[in-house]
Design a protein around this motif. Structure first.
Motif, PDB file in Angstrom:
ATOM      1  N   LEU A   1     -35.260  27.235  35.190  1.00 55.01           N
ATOM      2  CA  LEU A   1     -36.443  26.928  35.991  1.00 55.01           C
ATOM      3  C   LEU A   1     -37.230  25.878  35.231  1.00 55.01           C
TER       4      LEU A   1
ATOM      5  N   PHE B   1     -28.981  29.740  34.422  1.00 58.22           N
ATOM      6  CA  PHE B   1     -29.986  29.307  35.384  1.00 58.22           C
ATOM      7  C   PHE B   1     -31.203  28.778  34.645  1.00 58.22           C
TER       8      PHE B   1
ATOM      9  N   SER C   1     -38.495  22.813  39.823  1.00 56.52           N
ATOM     10  CA  SER C   1     -37.098  22.736  40.237  1.00 56.52           C
ATOM     11  C   SER C   1     -36.305  23.892  39.629  1.00 56.52           C
ATOM     12  N   PHE C   2     -35.265  24.296  40.360  1.00 59.51           N
ATOM     13  CA  PHE C   2     -34.375  25.366  39.912  1.00 59.51           C
ATOM     14  C   PHE C   2     -32.967  24.792  39.763  1.00 59.51           C
TER      15      PHE C   2
END
Length: 215
Positions: free
Chosen positions: A209, A207, A180-181
């Motif tokens: 990951l 962000f 999932s990001f």
């Protein structure tokens, strides 16, 4: 660099030791590894240590407790939160109380405490969540120990509301692997008479990951 190598070793060891582990990469801030099941969440990264526990006691009612310690100074940089989640799939609503000690609070205050509202939503591959906070108390450290003082001035109230949120997308999932990001961002908001709400994002977005592995 030594921290990153240490975390990479933990990721490798964890994959062969536990049934459900994950790696969390947040460039350029940190890399981490952790373990997660239906009740427990533990993550160690180059930036912090996080732990949470939740347990369903009645149908849809789930008390929770979480703590986050910044590795640079865990005694003066930590956040503690406790509350209750209400599960209505695909929605999850939580209410709680939190306490935060942080070096950047102010020269006068040791930290803050207040209330929070958590909202989470998951639909197929889309994951959305937010945490709205309200700073109700100043925490002051003096010769008598920790003291908690209510905020009193109206001009302070507009500065006491903040939020964090994330938007996630699940790229791939099967019985052994989940990728999932996530995009994370923070900001503050103000409420004026009449019910109008103004939001302001800051530059502290990041962000992630997340790669989960089950054996």
């Amino acid at each position: 660099m030594k921290k990153k190598i240490f975390i990479l070793l933990i990721i490798i060891i964890s994959i062969f030791s536990f049934s459900g582990v994950f790696a969390d990469i947040n460039p350029p801030k940190s890399i981490g590894a952790g373990f997660e099941d239906e009740n427990n969440y533990i993550k160690l990264s180059t930036e912090s240590i996080s732990f949470s526990y939740k347990k369903e006691v009645l149908k849809r009612i789930e008390p929770f407790f979480s703590i986050n310690l910044n590795l640079n100074n865990p005694l003066k940089n930590n956040d503690i939160q406790a509350g209750i989640n209400l599960n209505y799939e695909p929605f999850n609503i939580g209410i709680g109380m939190w306490n935060s000690f942080t070096e950047t609070a102010s020269p006068t205050y040791a930290g803050y405490a207040g209330a929070s509202i958590l909202l989470n939503f998951k639909f197929e591959k889309i994951i959305i969540g937010s945490n709205f906070t309200f700073k109700m108390l100043n925490v002051v450290l003096d010769e008598n120990g920790l003291n908690y003082y209510f905020k009193a001035f109206p001009e302070d109230l507009a500065q006491m509301r903040g939020f964090s949120a994330y938007f996630g997308y699940n790229f791939f999932k099967n019985e052994n692997l989940d990728i999932s990001f996530y995009m994370n961002f923070m900001g503050n908001y103000s409420i004026i008479p009449g019910g109008l709400v103004f939001y302001k994002l800051n530059d502290a977005y990041s962000f992630d990951l997340k790669v989960e592995i089950w054996r």
